[in-house]
Scaffold this active site. Structure first.
Site, PDB file in Angstrom:
ATOM      1  N   ASP A 157      43.890   9.803 -44.325  1.00  0.00           N
ATOM      2  CA  ASP A 157      43.072   9.172 -43.092  1.00  0.00           C
ATOM      3  C   ASP A 157      43.565   7.896 -42.918  1.00  0.00           C
ATOM      4  OD1 ASP A 157      41.164  11.278 -42.944  1.00  0.00           O
ATOM      5  OD2 ASP A 157      39.937  10.660 -44.811  1.00  0.00           O
ATOM      6  N   ASP A 205      40.613  15.086 -37.388  1.00  0.00           N
ATOM      7  CA  ASP A 205      39.124  15.078 -37.226  1.00  0.00           C
ATOM      8  C   ASP A 205      38.725  14.778 -35.880  1.00  0.00           C
ATOM      9  OD1 ASP A 205      39.345  15.046 -40.183  1.00  0.00           O
ATOM     10  OD2 ASP A 205      39.160  12.798 -40.469  1.00  0.00           O
TER      11      ASP A 205
END
Length: 151
Positions: free
Chosen positions: A111, A129
């Site tokens: 991330d 995402d």
């Protein structure tokens, strides 16, 4: 076919961005893009959104295979004929594959997008995402419009 190319483009862009983060940033390092609003922050996540279900690889594996199978079935059945549905499913496939490949190859998801909208410290996320989120929103819009059309 175009929607599968969209999925492939999302997957490749996501993987390239994650590779660049892994190669050029230390875990925990943060680079301001727009101070007080947007940063690149290198983090790893073995869970799902907002780091829930940390370390539950088997659950993610089973859920991902079921979701991909269902989404590909929907794409084959109806998505190729409906542009909004096809786009949403392509985004979902690309995002799902992006995070799934991280789990398979790295054992964790990379991330790096860290936003502070209106001062709120939003959880760090990635391009996969974002693709999943946009795909689900488009799917909900499609379902709403299709329901109205059916009435």
């Amino acid at each position: 076919m175009i929607y599968y190319l969209l999925a492939l483009a999302v997957f490749l862009l996501d993987q390239l961005a994650k590779w660049l983060v892994v190669q050029n940033m230390q875990v925990g390092e943060s680079i301001p893009i727009i101070p007080h609003f947007l940063y690149f922050t290198s983090l790893r996540n073995t869970g799902a959104a907002w780091s829930i279900l940390q370390g539950q690889f088997t659950i993610f594996f089973v859920i991902t295979v079921l979701v991909l199978g269902t989404v590909i079935y929907l794409m084959q059945k109806a998505g190729r004929k409906q542009p909004l549905l096809g786009t949403s499913l392509g985004l979902i496939i690309g995002g799902t594959l992006g995070n799934f490949s991280d789990r398979l190859l790295r054992g964790e998801v990379v991330d790096f997008v860290h936003a502070y909208p209106l001062g709120y410290n939003f959880p760090v996320f990635n391009l996969a995402d974002s693709s999943l989120f946009i795909g689900v929103v488009l799917l909900l819009i499609y379902m709403y419009l299709d329901g109205k059309k059916a009435k």
